[in-house]
Design a protein around this motif. Structure first.
Motif, PDB file in Angstrom:
ATOM      1  N   LYS A  89       0.497  -1.005  -0.125  1.00 56.23           N
ATOM      2  CA  LYS A  89       0.145  -0.252   0.034  1.00 56.23           C
ATOM      3  C   LYS A  89       1.260   1.735  -0.070  1.00 56.23           C
ATOM      4  CE  LYS A  89      -3.298  -2.241   2.476  1.00 56.23           C
ATOM      5  NZ  LYS A  89      -4.417  -2.035   3.766  1.00 56.23           N
ATOM      6  N   PRO A  90       0.094   2.585  -0.288  1.00 54.33           N
ATOM      7  CA  PRO A  90       1.018   3.515  -0.242  1.00 54.33           C
ATOM      8  C   PRO A  90       1.066   4.153   1.441  1.00 54.33           C
ATOM      9  CG  PRO A  90      -1.129   4.189  -1.545  1.00 54.33           C
ATOM     10  CD  PRO A  90      -1.010   2.611  -1.137  1.00 54.33           C
ATOM     11  N   GLN A  92       1.518   6.979   2.769  1.00 56.19           N
ATOM     12  CA  GLN A  92       0.544   8.040   3.127  1.00 56.19           C
ATOM     13  C   GLN A  92      -0.475   8.353   1.135  1.00 56.19           C
ATOM     14  OE1 GLN A  92       2.589  11.335   3.935  1.00 56.19           O
ATOM     15  NE2 GLN A  92       0.782  12.475   4.743  1.00 56.19           N
ATOM     16  N   GLU A  93      -1.769   7.785   2.649  1.00 55.29           N
ATOM     17  CA  GLU A  93      -3.080   8.557   0.796  1.00 55.29           C
ATOM     18  C   GLU A  93      -4.220   9.157   1.870  1.00 55.29           C
ATOM     19  OE1 GLU A  93      -5.005   4.737  -1.646  1.00 55.29           O
ATOM     20  OE2 GLU A  93      -4.478   4.111  -0.130  1.00 55.29           O
ATOM     21  N   GLY A 210       2.773  13.726  -3.748  1.00 51.21           N
ATOM     22  CA  GLY A 210       2.215  12.286  -3.556  1.00 51.21           C
ATOM     23  C   GLY A 210       1.731  12.129  -5.823  1.00 51.21           C
ATOM     24  N   THR A 213      -4.363   9.150  -7.565  1.00 47.88           N
ATOM     25  CA  THR A 213      -4.444   7.902  -8.030  1.00 47.88           C
ATOM     26  C   THR A 213      -6.301   7.957  -8.831  1.00 47.88           C
ATOM     27  OG1 THR A 213      -5.820   7.805  -5.813  1.00 47.88           O
ATOM     28  CG2 THR A 213      -3.383   7.253  -6.477  1.00 47.88           C
ATOM     29  N   ARG A 233      -7.884  11.712  -4.964  1.00 54.82           N
ATOM     30  CA  ARG A 233      -7.388  10.717  -4.589  1.00 54.82           C
ATOM     31  C   ARG A 233      -6.462  11.264  -4.200  1.00 54.82           C
ATOM     32  NH1 ARG A 233      -9.639   7.709  -0.985  1.00 54.82           N
ATOM     33  NH2 ARG A 233      -9.091   6.059   0.361  1.00 54.82           N
ATOM     34  N   ALA A 235      -1.789   9.790  -3.637  1.00 55.33           N
ATOM     35  CA  ALA A 235      -0.792   9.041  -2.983  1.00 55.33           C
ATOM     36  C   ALA A 235       0.157   9.001  -3.078  1.00 55.33           C
ATOM     37  CB  ALA A 235      -1.216   7.771  -2.923  1.00 55.33           C
ATOM     38  N   GLN A 236       0.661   8.989  -2.248  1.00 55.73           N
ATOM     39  CA  GLN A 236       2.336   8.734  -2.144  1.00 55.73           C
ATOM     40  C   GLN A 236       3.419   7.617  -1.801  1.00 55.73           C
ATOM     41  OE1 GLN A 236       4.284   9.956   1.397  1.00 55.73           O
ATOM     42  NE2 GLN A 236       5.406  11.219   0.357  1.00 55.73           N
ATOM     43  N   THR A 237       3.837   7.579  -3.297  1.00 52.67           N
ATOM     44  CA  THR A 237       4.347   6.034  -3.925  1.00 52.67           C
ATOM     45  C   THR A 237       5.165   5.858  -3.956  1.00 52.67           C
ATOM     46  OG1 THR A 237       4.191   6.483  -6.305  1.00 52.67           O
ATOM     47  CG2 THR A 237       1.930   5.624  -4.986  1.00 52.67           C
ATOM     48  N   ALA A 305       1.132  -0.119  -6.104  1.00 53.68           N
ATOM     49  CA  ALA A 305       1.081   0.084  -4.886  1.00 53.68           C
ATOM     50  C   ALA A 305      -0.565  -0.980  -5.225  1.00 53.68           C
ATOM     51  CB  ALA A 305       0.549   2.084  -4.058  1.00 53.68           C
TER      52      ALA A 305
END
Length: 400
Positions: A89-90, A92-93, A210, A213, A233, A235-237, A305
């Motif tokens: 998972k990321p 941070q999301e 990020g 997404t 949305r 996300a930090q990937t 992710a």
């Protein structure tokens, strides 16, 4: 000629019949003897190993009072670290919701765009909110004007009461009116600040760096504050969090900072090396597993992710259990035993705790040391205190 009328011929026939009968009986006897002899040899061949195994050690070689036995030493078990399922998972999301009512006036990003912290994502047109802010500012100006008048009046009445030009009651009323106007001005100022904050929410910005997404709105779409529908949305990937449910028997071996090997089924030949960042600290009662979180640098975006992965933890330095050949273990009514040859060839039957069964070898959890000499294939009748002559087994000699 009738044979009965010739006595000599009758005697010859009787003698031939008797000889044939004796030949038949002797053939049956020989065949029976051969059959029973073969059966006896088969029974003896099957019972011989059992007789030898039940024979005391001292009776196997009548010429040597001290029997010779092959011994082995326990070997450390090969570390077996299973592949565990993992969720990627990321690190941070977050969903981004609207905080102001209006229409989406501009949209600056779309799905898949990389954004920086504070970057403008879109703008909401909220004319009613702007009008409320203008009215609140006007009310603040009125409150501040009334406050200034009340302040001057209160100061003047405070001087007049000293010369008895006004009564104490009138002075008290003017001072109270000043405090009232002051509170009204503070309330009007707070309302202006609240509406200014609400107007700032018409500018949708990224809370952290990020990637977008998902996007669920477009220009001129109606936006409602507090709705369940997220606008974007994020996300930090560049860094990924890997969550693994570790079985209970491995929980104590997991340490923060420990490195693991991670593979993704779609990326054949690729191996990643995340590190443990934190653990749940408790074992889940429903699954008897230990939640572990690892972190993986993903600057180049090799791992997506949300992927399924498999993780194998490297050895944490825990003491490995010992193993013995399976045939070296005696299963007695009182429990598992091994025959240990001590000093001067004295046999000791030692209780052991068994672990995993690997087929040809079996894991010994407790009861033995790595330097103990164990009879490789003890007889069922072996007894504690017997004296033997120990020699290293062929497998031990090859390993050395």
């Amino acid at each position: 000629m009738n044979p009965r009328s010739n006595p000599s011929m009758v005697m010859k026939n009787d003698r031939s019949a008797a000889m044939s009968l004796r030949g038949f009986r002797s053939g049956v006897f020989i065949k029976s003897a051969v059959f029973f002899g073969l059966a006896a040899l088969g029974v003896l061949a099957g019972a011989l190993p059992l007789l030898l195994r039940s024979t005391p050690l001292s009776a196997q070689n009548p010429e040597s009072p001290v029997p010779t036995v092959a011994v082995v030493t326990p070997k450390p078990a090969r570390p077996v670290s299973p592949l565990l399922s993992a969720d990627v998972k990321p690190v941070q999301e977050a969903p981004i919701y609207a905080r102001a009512n209006g229409y989406l006036k501009r949209r600056y990003v779309d799905m898949g765009d990389a954004v920086c912290e504070g970057q403008l994502l879109g703008e909401i047109d909220a004319p009613e909110l702007l009008q409320e802010l203008q009215r609140a500012r006007a009310q603040l100006a009125q409150a501040e004007a009334a406050l200034e008048l009340a302040r001057v009046t209160a100061q003047r009445w405070a001087e007049l009461v000293k010369s008895a030009s006004v009564s104490e009651q009138e002075n008290t009323e003017k001072q109270a009116d000043y405090r009232l106007k002051k509170a009204n001005a503070a309330a009007a100022r707070a309302e202006v600040q609240r509406l200014e904050q609400m107007v700032s929410y018409t500018r949708i910005t990224a809370p952290f760096t990020g990637m977008i997404t998902s996007r669920s709105v477009d220009v001129v779409d109606l936006v409602v504050a507090g709705a369940a529908k997220a606008l974007f949305r994020l996300a930090q990937t560049s860094r990924l969090a890997v969550f693994v449910q570790v079985p209970q028997h491995m929980a104590r071996d997991i340490q923060v900072g420990q490195e693991a090997e991670m593979t993704v089924p779609e990326l054949l030949g690729w191996t990643f090396h995340p590190r443990v960042t934190r653990t749940a600290g408790v074992i889940a009662a429903d699954s008897r597993t230990f939640l572990v979180e690892l972190e993986l640098d993903n600057l180049n975006g090799e791992v997506l992710a949300g992927s399924y992965a498999q993780v194998r933890f490297k050895e944490s330095g825990a003491t490995a259990a010992l193993t013995l050949p399976s045939r070296a273990v005696l299963f007695r009514p009182e429990g598992a035993r091994v025959a240990v040859v001590r000093d001067q060839g004295v046999v000791e039957l030692r209780a052991v705790t068994l672990g995993r069964d690997f087929g040809q070898t079996i894991e010994i959890l407790s009861g033995l040391n790595a330097t103990d000499r164990v009879i490789a294939s003890p007889f069922e009748s072996v007894a504690a205190g017997a004296t033997v002559l120990a020699t290293m087994a062929e497998s031990e000699e090859r390993s050395q």
